[in-house]
Design an enzyme around this catalytic site. Structure first.
Site, PDB file in Angstrom:
ATOM      1  CD  GLU A 186      -2.942  -1.059   2.275  1.00  0.00           C
ATOM      2  OE1 GLU A 186      -2.639  -0.506   3.337  1.00  0.00           O
ATOM      3  OE2 GLU A 186      -4.076  -1.495   2.025  1.00  0.00           O
ATOM      4  CD  GLU A 266      -3.677  -6.858   1.900  1.00  0.00           C
ATOM      5  OE1 GLU A 266      -4.541  -6.175   2.501  1.00  0.00           O
ATOM      6  OE2 GLU A 266      -2.463  -6.740   2.097  1.00  0.00           O
ATOM      7  CE1 TYR A 333      -7.926  -8.814   9.551  1.00  0.00           C
ATOM      8  CE2 TYR A 333      -9.389  -9.703   7.873  1.00  0.00           C
ATOM      9  CZ  TYR A 333      -8.554  -8.692   8.328  1.00  0.00           C
ATOM     10  OH  TYR A 333      -8.363  -7.571   7.575  1.00  0.00           O
TER      11      TYR A 333
HETATM   12  C1  GAL Z   1      -4.777  -3.650   4.328  1.00  0.00           C
HETATM   13  C2  GAL Z   1      -3.309  -3.933   4.600  1.00  0.00           C
HETATM   14  C3  GAL Z   1      -3.172  -5.195   5.448  1.00  0.00           C
HETATM   15  C4  GAL Z   1      -4.091  -5.132   6.628  1.00  0.00           C
HETATM   16  C5  GAL Z   1      -5.503  -4.873   6.163  1.00  0.00           C
HETATM   17  C6  GAL Z   1      -6.513  -4.748   7.268  1.00  0.00           C
HETATM   18  O1  GAL Z   1      -4.972  -2.399   3.814  1.00  0.00           O
HETATM   19  O2  GAL Z   1      -2.612  -4.095   3.401  1.00  0.00           O
HETATM   20  O3  GAL Z   1      -1.849  -5.315   5.868  1.00  0.00           O
HETATM   21  O4  GAL Z   1      -3.673  -4.127   7.472  1.00  0.00           O
HETATM   22  O5  GAL Z   1      -5.548  -3.664   5.482  1.00  0.00           O
HETATM   23  O6  GAL Z   1      -6.615  -5.877   8.009  1.00  0.00           O
END
Ligand code: GAL
Length: 963
Positions: A186, A266, A333
């Site tokens: 990011e 992601e 999670y």
């Molecule tokens: C994303 C990030 C991950 C994690 C996720 C939230 O933006 O790349 O490392 O922080 O958010 O769980």
């Protein structure tokens, strides 16, 4: 709300608007990075070893499961969910605890994971950062970097060289499983880490934080992530309230990276949760549930996405001091596999989607024909079509996505030697049953569906199972109509020309119980679908089928059951024996549906757990620092007078009391200030401290042995003046002791920057005292000095197994009271339920032997009473800090601890630190504390190793005394 299946007349209207053109001419042009052809791409998808591949991936962080022999368990659970890839973050801070040291041993050595992935048939996406975010302390940036002004780029070189070496030798070009490498995370405001690492030839990519056009051309491939339901504090959310789904993804990809596959490195698969949430991960799982998976994941597909990684597949535990400042211990999670490694309904939905993707390769290459929001009122329908085969896929959901459901239905495609004209039931998979095809579909019980096949009439139909089927022949099409009943119904069709076709129809619940393990083929990638492995079996019954082998008529299955289970196997025409976990199953019979059936028996074994409520506990006070004659054990002078932090002290001179500057980056901190008093000096009227430690931190302040009080109003910095009366003062030296916790570093996300002097601000947030002052005294009569305790030996900590985040600076931690092998026989017998009786800090130790049955996976959790109290407690299991409970903030009170940390066949040491901040009974004791089993599964992965270095090795050897 269930989405009613599309009525066939509506499907026909959609279909007739854009009838398939078949065959269509298509010129494929593949790209690669000029370094390897092992991983290539075109505008539709990736190719791995020459095979067009839909990357269906889940995220797993091995360091969040600190038992390397359990990593294979997660790999197998991913494979059984139909995934073909796992994406992993590395952890810079764990690997590079101080400048110059690169530790790739134990939990930092991912080789066993790469080996397991390779053997099970799973590709790997490597994401070494250096910055990873990921709700871990400062996004993985090691503490030693926070404390000085090192140019960020220079600082990561040792780490980078080390992990890249490990990654390079596990690339697909070297016979390993790694197919892609992410650079940074990011990242904004380049340049960051954008050099191609030496030895890496697989494609590199960035993960942009959204549709922001960052670093589009800096790596081989561009991707971005999305968390539609935000990713923090889902435990406070109302799980019934949804947001709408984005419809910009396709056009953004097309505009930004034409010619590349649409890739989400992601996508939200669950959600993180923070200190103080009300609902915890239960609420997260409800919010980001199976309906979310259907609506949002299908919308990815509708956007042409053919590479998707769900964050997280298994979240695990952000144990010890690994969490960032807002995160608590659990990183469950709300993921498909929960923290205890149990599979959930989300694993089942993921499996339904992944088996579909795995089985129907026409879907890896589709063009958008149309988005239709009008033909069927209130429905949002995306029509995709494979330009070579002419097959169509209609992804439909409500126009208002907050009405939560979505399906994919298919028309005009070939599987095996059969042709499906259309199906309003969802496709799951298809099998080659010894020469004839079996299509597997599912829907909701009680709903009506229609399917049609190309079969020349007359066709004979036989159906075995609860659903009544009607067949209509309109040569050359044969149509099935049914109202779906719960369970499985097998339909056999035989056409006039002798062609046979089977259709297995299941309702949603029955479909979720199906498994389709792979059978290894030949060569180096024997277990990889698309390369060599085949899927000739469909199995129902067991809680989990991990894998299978088929040797002639001998079938061997491995998996887990939690009760006596009838297993049904579609597949081989002839079968002489079936083994389950290496034990032959008796009474193998063939059912009317043609399945092979046997019974896996299960008898609940005795699972004897200690009653920690009545166990013998030993106690010792852990706050000798407040005594006038304290010997200063493992405290160092805090005597630096300058700082490079962009957050300067507010007041207090001349010393900078920021722990990171002294090499302490995690865990509790003890500050001890000295000032002088006698009858000629003015007595201070108050002690003032501004302690800083992130939003949920606490501090407690003592003057000599007198408790002045807590400082924990949930500010990033708490400024308190504690009134002092003269009777509290000693003649000569007086001591102010401040105990605080370091809640982990903040996340800085895109602010991580890389130019000299341009370091991320948030990485420099101090943990320590930003202000100290004796009120009522002038500048000349302030403190004469300060000392500080952090984790034993700081950055040079001796524990090479549990690593640098494991311990903090409580006296008991410094002395190693949390470690196995410490001799507490001289300690007072006292339980944590009796507690301290007053504010302070104490350690409670107990040991017990476990002798759990072999051959079972028995997830265990330590459970604190959930009652509110003004105390903080750390849970140490065999020396591993596996939990932090804050009883006035919460939400976590149950702490899963895996076999491997626990010795299931030997002695275990459990230690609780108790820091009582208040005076009430609820504040000074832990009302209850239990060890409970969360399930008993016959199966699991075998041979789980324990590695728990003891006190002698970690303290005795360093000259620490027992007393
Ligand atoms: C994303 C990030 C991950 C994690 C996720 C939230 O933006 O790349 O490392 O922080 O958010 O769980």
């Amino acid at each position: 709300m269930q989405l009613v299946p599309l009525h066939i007349s509506a499907l026909a209207r959609l279909h007739d608007k854009n009838p398939p053109i078949f065959p269509r001419s298509f010129a494929s042009s593949r790209s690669n990075n000029g370094l390897t052809q092992a991983v290539e791409w075109d505008e539709y998808s990736f190719f791995v070893l020459g095979n067009r591949t839909f990357i269906q991936s889940g995220e797993f962080h091995m360091w969040r499961l600190p038992v390397p022999s359990l990593w294979r368990d997660i790999v197998q659970k991913a494979k059984s969910a139909g995934l073909n890839t796992i994406s992993v973050y590395f952890h810079w801070g764990l690997t590079n605890p101080h400048s110059g040291e690169v530790d790739l041993t134990g939990i930092n050595d991912f080789q066993p994971f790469f080996d397991a992935a390779k053997e099970e048939g799973i590709w790997v996406i490597a994401r070494p950062g250096p910055y990873i975010n990921s709700e871990t302390s400062t996004g993985g940036v090691p503490g030693h970097l926070r404390s000085n002004d090192t140019f960020y780029h220079d600082a990561w070189q040792d780490y980078w060289t080390g992990v890249i070496g490990l990654i390079a030798k596990n690339q697909v070009t070297q016979g390993g499983p790694i197919i892609l490498l992410q650079i940074e995370n990011e990242y904004y405001n380049g340049p960051g880490q954008n050099d191609r690492p030496v030895g890496v030839v697989v494609p590199t990519f960035v993960n942009d934080a959204g549709e922001f056009n960052n670093l589009v051309n800096d790596t081989d491939i561009y991707g971005f992530d999305a968390y539609p339901f935000s990713a923090s504090n889902c435990g406070n959310a109302d799980p019934t309230v949804w947001r709408d789904v984005a419809t910009t993804w396709r056009s953004y990809f097309d505009a930004t990276v034409p010619g590349q596959p649409h890739f989400f490195p992601e996508f939200q698969g669950g959600s993180a949760d923070n200190w103080g949430s009300t609902g915890g991960y239960g609420t997260c799982r409800e919010l980001v549930n199976t309906n979310f998976q259907r609506v949002f994941f299908h919308q990815l597909w509708a956007s042409g996405v053919t590479a998707e990684n769900f964050y997280m597949f298994y979240g695990g535990t952000t144990w010890a001091q690994l969490p960032y400042s807002q995160g608590y211990t659990s990183y469950d999670y709300g993921a498909p596999v929960n923290e205890q490694r149990q599979i959930t309904a989300k694993h089942a939905e993921l499996k339904l989607q992944s088996l579909f993707l795995r089985s129907f390769s026409d879907f890896y290459m589709t063009d958008l024909i149309e988005v239709d929001t009008t033909t069927v009122p209130s429905l949002y329908i995306t029509h995709l079509q494979n330009p070579v085969q002419g097959s169509s896929f209609y992804i439909f959901r409500h126009n208002d996505a907050t009405i939560k459901d979505s399906f994919v239905i298919a028309t005009d495609f070939v599987f095996g030697s059969s042709t499906l004209r259309y199906s309003t039931a969802s496709l799951l998979t298809w099998l080659d049953l010894s020469g004839s095809d079996m299509l597997v579909v599912y829907g909701y019980a009680g709903q009506s569906y229609e399917m049609a096949f190309e079969l020349s009439g007359p066709v004979t139909l036989s159906a075995i199972g609860p659903t009544q089927i009607q067949g209509t022949a309109t040569d050359p099409t044969f149509t099935l109509n049914f109202s779906l009943s719960p369970g499985r119904t097998l339909v056999h069709l035989t056409a006039a020309d002798g062609k046979e076709l089977a259709v297995l129809i299941a309702d949603y619940d029955a479909a979720t119980t199906l498994w389709q393990p792979t059978i290894a083929g030949d060569g180096n990638y024997a277990n990889y679908i698309g390369v060599s492995a085949s899927t000739p079996l469909l199995i129902s019954g067991p809680y989990l089928v991990r894998n299978a082998s088929l040797n002639g008529q001998q079938l061997a299955l491995w998996g887990d059951v939690a009760e006596t289970t009838t297993v049904n196997i579609f597949g081989p025409r002839a079968l002489s024996s079936v083994e389950w976990n290496n034990v032959p199953l008796g009474n193998l019979t063939q059912t009317r549906q043609g399945t092979w059936q046997a019974t896996i028996s299960f008898s609940q074994p005795a699972v004897t757990l200690p009653d920690l409520g009545s166990a013998t506990w030993r106690f010792r006070d852990s706050l000798p620092e407040i005594q006038p004659d304290f010997d200063g054990f493992a405290m160092i002078p805090a005597n630096q007078m300058t700082t490079t932090s962009v957050f300067p002290p507010y007041y207090g001179a001349p010393w900078i009391l920021y722990a990171d500057q002294y090499g302490f980056h995690a865990g509790n901190l003890v500050w001890r200030g000295t000032f002088l008093h006698d009858s000629n000096t003015t007595a201070p009227t108050a002690v003032n401290v501004s302690a800083s430690g992130a939003l949920n931190f606490a501090a407690s302040v003592w003057l000599n042995t007198h408790y002045l009080g807590p400082s924990d109003t949930r500010g990033r910095t708490n400024n308190n003046s504690f009134p002092v009366t003269e009777d509290l003062l000693l003649t000569g030296e007086n001591h102010v002791v401040v105990l605080q916790d370091h809640m982990g570093g903040d996340l800085s996300g895109q602010d991580v920057c890389c130019t000299p002097g341009g370091r991320a601000r948030d990485l420099q947030q101090p943990r320590g005292l930003q202000g100290y002052y004796l009120v009522g005294r002038d500048a000349s009569a302030q403190f004469t000095g300060w000392t500080l305790a952090g984790n034993f030996m700081g950055e040079r900590h001796p524990d090479t197994v549990r690593k640098i985040y494991n311990e903090g600076g409580l006296y008991g931690e410094r002395k190693g009271w949390h470690l196995p092998g410490f001799d507490d026989s001289a300690w007072e017998e006292r339980t944590p339920f009796e507690g301290l009786g007053q504010p302070g800090v104490g350690f409670f130790r107990t040991t017990f032997t476990l002798d759990l049955p072999q051959g079972y996976d028995i997830p265990l959790s330590f459970v604190f009473d959930s009652a509110v109290g003004h105390y903080r407690s750390q849970l140490y299991v065999n020396g591993w800090q596996m939990g932090k409970r804050i009883a006035n903030i919460g939400p976590q009170s149950a702490f899963p601890v895996h076999e491997g940390v626990l010795d299931y066949h030997g002695e275990n040491t459990v230690v609780l630190s108790l820091w009582a901040l208040g005076n009430g009974t609820a504040d000074t004791r832990i009302p209850s504390f239990k060890l409970v089993a969360n399930g008993t599964y016959a199966g699991g992965v075998r041979g789980i190793a324990t590695n728990n270095p003891d006190w002698d090795e970690l303290r005795g050897k360093y000259g620490v005394s027992f007393d």
